[in-house]
Design a protein around this motif. Structure first.
Motif, short mmCIF file in Angstrom:
data_model
loop_
_atom_site.label_atom_id
_atom_site.label_comp_id
_atom_site.label_asym_id
_atom_site.label_seq_id
_atom_site.Cartn_x
_atom_site.Cartn_y
_atom_site.Cartn_z
N ARG A 54 0.82 -1.01 -0.01
CA ARG A 54 0.07 -0.05 0.01
C ARG A 54 1.01 1.31 0.03
N VAL A 55 0.99 1.93 -1.24
CA VAL A 55 1.58 3.37 -1.29
C VAL A 55 0.41 4.47 -1.33
N GLY A 56 0.58 5.40 -0.29
CA GLY A 56 -0.27 6.62 -0.50
C GLY A 56 -1.74 6.31 0.13
N GLY A 57 -2.22 5.00 0.45
CA GLY A 57 -3.44 4.89 0.89
C GLY A 57 -3.96 3.44 0.39
N GLY A 58 -5.35 3.01 1.06
CA GLY A 58 -5.94 1.64 0.75
C GLY A 58 -6.61 1.68 -0.57
N PRO A 59 -7.11 0.51 -0.88
CA PRO A 59 -8.19 0.45 -1.91
C PRO A 59 -9.27 1.63 -2.08
N GLY A 60 -9.21 2.38 -3.32
CA GLY A 60 -10.06 3.32 -3.53
C GLY A 60 -10.03 4.44 -2.52
N GLY A 61 -8.76 4.48 -1.71
CA GLY A 61 -8.67 5.76 -0.76
C GLY A 61 -9.69 5.30 0.34
N LYS A 62 -10.10 4.04 0.71
CA LYS A 62 -11.41 4.16 1.58
C LYS A 62 -11.03 3.25 2.73
N ASP A 63 -9.85 2.97 2.98
CA ASP A 63 -9.25 2.24 4.24
C ASP A 63 -9.39 3.24 5.24
N PRO A 64 -10.23 3.22 6.44
CA PRO A 64 -10.16 4.12 7.47
C PRO A 64 -8.90 4.42 8.28
#
Length: 360
Positions: A54-64
């Motif tokens: 994970r680089v920069g965030g999770g899938p779809g930017g939706k991992d809290p």
């Protein structure tokens, strides 16, 4: 590694979480900005399955649990790899930015040499996405299984006619490059987001638009999936054709419009068009699925599904599915073996006059 909401993460060497006996481990690189310098190696290979990067965030930017980066840059010569080495599935690699993602490196989520499918990769820049060459930079292969899937997630996307040498340029890509990816690399999913979330970012529409005369034609078993946060539009003469066993699906949160001469055909794979069919419906004046002198056909054994819900505006023509030119220029045809379903719901329009299904 997490530099925090205001910090920058810079990687210039090797980060490894591999396994010689089990599945690869997990690598997380976060910060307001993330940069992988030339020659960086981010490795999560595993003998029995690829790991997670994970680089920069999770899938779809939706991992809290993972704070999203504003910008991510992956320089040329860098590699993100989560391969299965022996048997097992390829891993999962996500590179995400709320603003701009410039991906110049390479990624790999190969399935095991002795069994297993290719893995999953995501390249998401909610405002802008830049990739030099989809075919040259992504490896989803599986020597003894099915190739994996790449997801691209910009704010909007326009698919132009011709070739751009595999380049994704901000919010534009080319039909020939998509076809080449589907034939040589794996399945492709293009998803749009309605707006960038970071400071000062532009607001987009969440549309996927295919330009007049653009042709996506492939012969492999890989699938093409389009998920528009608002509309999917095929302009005059645009063509999508899966000549092998690949499937095609287009889902739009508001409407799907196929203009005169546009064509979608599959042979051995399923074909799905779905507009405003989500649980929370979209408001406004619109037709769910409009096929205006266009073609939607399954020529072989796949199933055909068209479902659309009209808007709730006041115009009175909020049809669920509308086919214009039914007697001459329009064609809607199911496969020889699979099921054919046309399911339309008229919008809850105060003006009335809408139909669930109308062919004229």
């Amino acid at each position: 590694v997490d530099a925090g909401a205001e910090g920058s993460t810079e990687i210039g060497g090797v980060v490894e979480a591999g396994s010689d006996s089990g599945e690869g481990g997990e690598i997380i690189l976060l910060g307001n900005s993330v940069e992988l310098f030339e020659g960086s190696l981010i490795l999560a290979d595993g003998e029995s399955g690829g790991g997670t990067i994970r680089v920069g965030g999770g899938p779809g930017g939706k991992d809290p649990d993972l704070a999203n980066a504003e910008t991510v840059t992956v320089e040329r010569g860098s590699l993100l790899r989560a391969d299965a080495l022996g048997t097992g599935e390829g891993g999962s690699v996500v590179v995400f930015a709320e603003g701009s993602l410039a991906f110049h490196g390479a990624l790999s989520v190969r399935g095991g040499a002795h069994g297993g499918n290719g893995g999953f990769a995501e390249l998401s820049g909610r405002r802008e996405l830049f990739v030099d060459s989809l075919v040259g930079q992504v490896d989803l292969s599986a020597a003894s299984g099915r190739a994996g899937t790449l997801l691209l997630d910009p704010i909007d996307i326009e698919i132009l006619a011709g070739s751009g040498n595999g380049e994704v340029d901000g919010t534009m890509m080319y039909a020939n490059d998509i076809a080449a990816f589907l034939d040589a690399i794996g399945s492709l999913e293009i998803t749009t987001s309605p707006t960038g979330q970071g400071t000062g970012q532009q607001t987009g529409n969440g549309d996927i638009t295919m330009a007049s005369g653009a042709v996506i034609l492939w012969t492999s078993d890989n699938d093409l999936t389009l998920l528009a946060d608002r509309d999917f539009v095929m302009r005059e003469g645009a063509t999508i054709e899966a000549e092998g066993n690949g499937a095609f699906s287009a889902t739009a949160a508001r409407s799907i419009a196929l203009q005169t001469g546009a064509s979608i055909r599959t042979t051995g794979g399923d074909l799905l068009l779905s507009a405003n069919w989500q649980e929370t419906v979209t408001s406004g004046d619109f037709i769910g699925v409009s096929i205006d002198g266009a073609t939607v056909a399954v020529d072989g054994v796949g199933s055909l599904t068209i479902r659309g819900r009209g808007g709730d505006g006041s115009s009175g023509s909020q049809h669920g599915i509308w086919i214009e030119g039914w007697e001459n220029s329009a064609l809607v045809q199911g496969g020889a073996v699979g099921t054919t379903v046309l399911d339309g719901i008229a919008g809850a329009s105060a003006g009335g006059g809408g139909f669930g299904f109308l062919a004229e």
